[in-house]
Design a protein around this motif. Structure first.
Motif, PDB file in Angstrom:
ATOM      1  N   HIS A   1       0.820  -1.210   0.000  1.00 15.23           N
ATOM      2  CA  HIS A   1       0.000   0.000   0.000  1.00 15.23           C
ATOM      3  C   HIS A   1       0.856   1.264   0.000  1.00 15.23           C
ATOM      4  O   HIS A   1       0.340   2.355  -0.244  1.00 15.23           O
ATOM      5  N   CYS A   2       2.160   1.122   0.259  1.00 19.93           N
ATOM      6  CA  CYS A   2       3.083   2.264   0.235  1.00 19.93           C
ATOM      7  C   CYS A   2       3.706   2.456  -1.141  1.00 19.93           C
ATOM      8  O   CYS A   2       4.796   3.030  -1.281  1.00 19.93           O
TER       9      CYS A   2
ATOM     10  N   HIS B   1      -4.695   6.362 -11.390  1.00 15.72           N
ATOM     11  CA  HIS B   1      -5.693   6.659 -12.413  1.00 15.72           C
ATOM     12  C   HIS B   1      -5.946   5.403 -13.260  1.00 15.72           C
ATOM     13  O   HIS B   1      -5.113   4.499 -13.335  1.00 15.72           O
ATOM     14  N   GLY B   2      -7.073   5.371 -13.921  1.00 17.12           N
ATOM     15  CA  GLY B   2      -7.348   4.297 -14.850  1.00 17.12           C
ATOM     16  C   GLY B   2      -6.320   4.268 -15.967  1.00 17.12           C
ATOM     17  O   GLY B   2      -5.903   5.309 -16.462  1.00 17.12           O
ATOM     18  N   ASN B   3      -5.862   3.084 -16.323  1.00 15.93           N
ATOM     19  CA  ASN B   3      -4.887   2.857 -17.391  1.00 15.93           C
ATOM     20  C   ASN B   3      -3.482   3.364 -17.064  1.00 15.93           C
ATOM     21  O   ASN B   3      -2.603   3.355 -17.931  1.00 15.93           O
ATOM     22  N   SER B   4      -3.253   3.807 -15.838  1.00 18.96           N
ATOM     23  CA  SER B   4      -1.908   4.223 -15.441  1.00 18.96           C
ATOM     24  C   SER B   4      -1.042   2.998 -15.149  1.00 18.96           C
ATOM     25  O   SER B   4      -1.538   1.958 -14.707  1.00 18.96           O
ATOM     26  N   ARG B   5       0.264   3.160 -15.359  1.00 20.15           N
ATOM     27  CA  ARG B   5       1.209   2.113 -14.947  1.00 20.15           C
ATOM     28  C   ARG B   5       1.465   2.151 -13.443  1.00 20.15           C
ATOM     29  O   ARG B   5       2.096   1.242 -12.897  1.00 20.15           O
ATOM     30  N   LEU B   6       0.989   3.195 -12.787  1.00 21.51           N
ATOM     31  CA  LEU B   6       1.263   3.408 -11.367  1.00 21.51           C
ATOM     32  C   LEU B   6      -0.019   3.242 -10.571  1.00 21.51           C
ATOM     33  O   LEU B   6      -0.699   4.203 -10.227  1.00 21.51           O
ATOM     34  N   GLN B   7      -0.360   1.999 -10.292  1.00 18.05           N
ATOM     35  CA  GLN B   7      -1.590   1.710  -9.572  1.00 18.05           C
ATOM     36  C   GLN B   7      -1.382   1.813  -8.054  1.00 18.05           C
ATOM     37  O   GLN B   7      -0.275   2.011  -7.575  1.00 18.05           O
ATOM     38  N   GLY B   8      -2.461   1.651  -7.289  1.00 16.96           N
ATOM     39  CA  GLY B   8      -2.393   1.826  -5.850  1.00 16.96           C
ATOM     40  C   GLY B   8      -1.534   0.808  -5.134  1.00 16.96           C
ATOM     41  O   GLY B   8      -1.100   1.037  -4.005  1.00 16.96           O
TER      42      GLY B   8
END
Length: 295
Positions: free
Chosen positions: A75-76, A100-107
């Motif tokens: 989560h970090c 964001h949707g379709n980002s390579r940087l998910q939560g």
């Protein structure tokens, strides 16, 4: 292969760390989602690993000889993404797409999406087992890379962690290092007692983790996780055992959740949170940043 950057002074390292902390709190505010406290507490260690100690090549993220890093407290992720961006794995501007949707940087980190991510994490307690598997694989294949795993103190409540703590010495995994970010707080928790550091009871605040890991057969060292010299010495200590000791290493990194900004430091409610414009101004000033917020 690029084993490290040019030699950086402590002042230069501190400047990178301060920028990284700012980008964490600013990016989360802009995305309206994400975690603050854990990335801020871990930042000194993360920057030390990626800018000084790990054998990596941002231009070739899948080089088979690279060191591996697993963020078990997934989560970090924004903390890891920030360091990867500053290290050159992808443009810093891409942080604006976080969660964001379709980002390579998910939560949570996704090894199939994000350059530099070696394991997909998010379900707490699983990262050390994955790291042990990578370290064991390196042994079987005659590879020389080191595997680093960062855990949160809150996830030490997961039994899977201790199964790996017990088994890793049996396999002689001296190419495996666990870094426990003991920031003293988790998302919720019991009310604080007189022996606790912050505003909730610490997950393992009354356990001698150094003694526990040592008792299970690990090389163990405790450090101030916000002191660059202690961090560097500990990471060097861990590297010195690779191929020599027959034991994995545990670094007990004592930190403060939300470190670096007054209103997030040592406060359990800032496990996650969205900073207001006024709070962003405070954070920018306290972290010595001139750049404007991401919108």
């Amino acid at each position: 292969m690029n084993t490290k950057t040019e030699v950086l002074t402590d002042l230069e390292m501190s400047s990178i760390i301060q920028e990284a902390r700012w980008r964490v709190i600013d990016t989360v505010a802009a995305s309206k989602a994400g975690h603050i406290g854990g990335p801020m507490s871990a930042m000194d260690v993360l920057v030390s690993l990626y800018f000084k100690h790990m054998r990596i090549d941002p231009n070739n993220p899948r080089n088979p000889e690279r060191d591996r890093f697993i963020l078990s407290k997934g989560h970090c992720a924004i903390g890891l993404y920030t360091v990867l961006a500053l290290r050159g794995y992808f443009p810093v501007e891409e942080l604006a797409t976080f969660d964001h949707g379709n980002s390579r940087l998910q939560g949570h980190p996704d090894m199939l999406l994000t350059p530099g991510v070696d394991a997909s994490t998010g379900s707490l307690g699983q990262g050390l087992s994955s790291g042990a598997g990578m370290a064991l694989g390196a042994k079987k294949l005659g590879k020389d890379f080191h595997t680093w795993v960062m855990l949160g103190d809150g996830e030490l409540g997961e039994g899977m962690v201790w199964e790996t703590v017990l088994s890793a010495p049996r396999f002689g995994l001296d190419n495996l290092t666990a870094i426990v970010d003991v920031n003293g707080l988790q998302q919720y928790g019991w009310p604080a007692g007189p022996r606790d550091r912050f505003d909730r009871s610490e997950p393992v605040g009354h356990v001698d983790l150094e003694a526990v890991f040592t008792g299970f057969g690990w090389n163990t060292i405790s450090i101030n996780g916000h002191d660059l010299k202690e961090i560097s010495d500990a990471l060097t200590f861990a590297q010195s055992f690779r191929g020599v000791s027959g034991k994995p290493t545990a670094i007990i990194s004592n930190t403060t959740k939300g470190f670096g900004v007054s209103f997030t430091s040592g406060t359990y409610k800032w496990h996650n949170g969205i900073a207001t414009e006024e709070q962003l101004r405070t954070a920018r000033e306290e972290l010595g940043q001139k750049m404007e917020s991401v919108k």
